[in-house]
Scaffold this active site. Structure first.
Site, PDB file in Angstrom:
ATOM      1  N   ASN A 205       0.854  -1.186   0.000  1.00  0.00           N
ATOM      2  CA  ASN A 205       0.000   0.000   0.000  1.00  0.00           C
ATOM      3  C   ASN A 205       0.894   1.241   0.000  1.00  0.00           C
ATOM      4  O   ASN A 205       2.118   1.138   0.006  1.00  0.00           O
ATOM      5  CB  ASN A 205      -0.983  -0.019   1.178  1.00  0.00           C
ATOM      6  N   ARG A 206       0.290   2.401  -0.008  1.00  0.00           N
ATOM      7  CA  ARG A 206       1.079   3.631  -0.130  1.00  0.00           C
ATOM      8  C   ARG A 206       2.055   3.785   1.037  1.00  0.00           C
ATOM      9  O   ARG A 206       3.231   4.119   0.826  1.00  0.00           O
ATOM     10  CB  ARG A 206       0.147   4.844  -0.192  1.00  0.00           C
ATOM     11  N   LYS A 207       1.590   3.544   2.247  1.00  0.00           N
ATOM     12  CA  LYS A 207       2.452   3.701   3.420  1.00  0.00           C
ATOM     13  C   LYS A 207       3.629   2.732   3.360  1.00  0.00           C
ATOM     14  O   LYS A 207       4.775   3.093   3.674  1.00  0.00           O
ATOM     15  CB  LYS A 207       1.633   3.478   4.692  1.00  0.00           C
ATOM     16  N   GLU A 208       3.355   1.496   2.957  1.00  0.00           N
ATOM     17  CA  GLU A 208       4.418   0.499   2.854  1.00  0.00           C
ATOM     18  C   GLU A 208       5.408   0.857   1.748  1.00  0.00           C
ATOM     19  O   GLU A 208       6.620   0.661   1.904  1.00  0.00           O
ATOM     20  CB  GLU A 208       3.796  -0.876   2.592  1.00  0.00           C
ATOM     21  N   ASP A 275      -5.353  -8.461   1.558  1.00  0.00           N
ATOM     22  CA  ASP A 275      -5.509  -9.893   1.299  1.00  0.00           C
ATOM     23  C   ASP A 275      -6.429 -10.127   0.104  1.00  0.00           C
ATOM     24  O   ASP A 275      -6.190 -11.008  -0.724  1.00  0.00           O
ATOM     25  CB  ASP A 275      -6.088 -10.598   2.535  1.00  0.00           C
TER      26      ASP A 275
END
Length: 491
Positions: A205-208, A275
């Site tokens: 995701n964006r944060k990751e 998921d």
């Protein structure tokens, strides 16, 4: 997306063999209500009304694949504890191959407890192990992977940093799969993505993605910079960054970038959305869809998942319905009984009011349209049960219908007030009503409530019957008589 392509994929899903490798855990939900503050501390008191356990982590990925109809095997390591046995029991009930789920003495099987009241998560309590696998159990897992990966169409790696996916395990997965051209899709965690080298595609995701690249993503340029950094560091051919309300962006090694906008939905819970993305991406690729189309499919499914509370799955019927809404042509609104039953069950679960009416609708006229518009205003969805040609002949005589069932179906589906059309062969719609279970049953004003087929059934589960007056002078019979009269005079 093309609806027929999606339907064809799900028809083949039962032949797709998917291997899920990663961290398993249980997700416990305590559902309750809160209306007071504790006298012991400034915290809310929750009265628990319901409890349930769900498969979490890699287990939720497996659950999503099962919901799509795929064959699923899970490879992991859990503890010899109560939570571990509960996981194995849950998988066995669903027909999942658990042979490569090893139990390590002394290891703690993860369990996340979420307390929810008024549709809001109040607190989460984690009980888990983060230690890497012991050498012996790690080698057992690696041996199984090296011997069996070749029997699968796709491998899904679900990393929650709980110790199962050691560098050696990951290297074994990617190297063995790549030799057989089996795609490996990874939902990554942490800041060091080099351990995923050899994977087909990562789905942060964006944060990751920000954590892995060191680039704050603020606009299109910084998004591209973050993607380039990750792909060059890992030697990656494909990267799919999920961006919440901004959709997804797929970056390919050939320089192609595909931005996929999200469909506006009310978001209740993002738990497990990653998921769902991983599962749909894998199903699409294993089923022969191009990566970009698989990503679009995953985007549709994620939009459905976040509208549900807690770790949840998405069904083919829900996805097909969502794809159909993107291209709201008349074909997409005509459903058979089995598919429509699933769609309507999902709509009822969201609290939507389903309205049902039926008829022959041979020669559509203004009276029909006004009647149907009034019926639609009674609820959130209007379902039309349409008599088949054979049914019309039995009811109206051998000269009817004038318009065949295919044309009648498309004409009715073209009306904005109708959400779905379903043909039925019987003389009455009782079996269709039984399958769909609408909350509101509508008929014309020439009926009495007692004469409405399905009245007792609908009222037995709390539904109701509504009668809508017809427009005076508007009927198919009148139209036929007028045509015959005018053309007879001319001759």
């Amino acid at each position: 997306m093309d609806r027929k392509m999606v339907e064809s994929l799900f028809q083949r899903a039962s032949t797709l063999k998917c291997l899920v490798v990663g961290d398993l855990m249980l997700d416990e939900y305590l559902w309750g209500r809160t209306d007071r503050i504790s006298p012991e501390a400034p915290v809310q008191v929750v009265d628990v009304l319901r409890e349930d356990l769900r498969l979490g982590g890699a287990g939720n990925v497996a659950n999503n694949l099962l919901a799509l109809g795929c064959q699923v095997t899970v490879a992991s390591v859990i503890g010899e504890d109560e939570n571990g046995w509960a996981l194995l029991k849950a998988f066995s009930r669903q027909g999942v191959d658990t042979a490569p789920i090893y139990q390590e003495p002394g290891r703690r099987t993860g369990r996340k407890t979420r307390v929810i009241a008024a549709n809001q998560q109040i607190v989460r309590i984690d009980r888990e192990s983060r230690e890497p696998l012991s050498g012996q159990i790690e080698q057992q897992l690696i041996n199984w992977l090296q011997q069996h990966i070749t029997g699968f169409d796709v491998v899904l790696v679900s990393d929650y940093l709980k110790g199962v996916l050691t560098p050696s395990v990951l290297a074994s997965v990617t190297s063995t799969a790549s030799r057989r051209n089996i795609p490996v899709l990874v939902d990554p965690k942490g800041s060091d993505y080099s351990k995923y080298r050899g994977a087909t595609c990562l789905t942060p995701n964006r944060k990751e993605a920000e954590a892995a690249s060191g680039v704050p993503i603020q606009d299109g340029a910084s998004l591209q910079q973050a993607a380039d950094t990750i792909m060059s560091t890992v030697g990656l051919d494909n990267l799919l960054i999920t961006r919440s309300e901004e959709g997804m962006s797929l970056f390919c090694g050939n320089g192609e970038t595909v931005h996929i906008p999200t469909v506006a939905r009310e978001v209740f819970d993002v738990t497990g959305a990653g998921d769902t993305v991983l599962a749909l991406l894998a199903c699409g690729l294993a089923g022969g869809l191009p990566l970009a189309e698989s990503a679009r499919l995953a985007n549709v499914a994620a939009g459905i998942a976040v509208a549900k509370l807690g770790t949840s799955t998405v069904t083919p019927a829900e996805i097909i319905a969502a794809v159909s809404l993107e291209h709201r042509d008349s074909d997409s609104k005509i459903k058979n009984r089995e598919v429509l039953s699933e769609i309507i069950a999902a709509e009822r679960a969201k609290g939507r009011q389903v309205v049902f009416t039926n008829g022959c609708f041979d020669l559509l006229h203004a009276g029909h349209v006004k009647y149907l518009q009034a019926a639609r205003r009674l609820g959130d969805l209007l379902i039309l049960g349409l008599n088949s040609d054979a049914s019309v002949r039995r009811l109206k005589g051998p000269k009817r219908p004038l318009i065949d069932e295919d044309e009648r179906g498309h004409l009715m589906a073209a009306l904005d007030c109708i959400d779905y059309v379903c043909l039925f062969e019987e003389d009455t719609p009782l079996e269709l009503i039984t399958a769909l279970k609408p909350q509101i049953l509508v008929k014309g004003g020439d009926y009495t409530p007692e004469g409405v087929v399905g009245k007792d059934l609908v009222e037995s589960y709390g539904g109701r019957v509504e009668l809508i007056p017809f427009v005076d002078g508007k009927s198919t019979t009148n139209i036929i008589e007028k045509v015959l009269e005018r053309y007879t005079d001319e001759q």
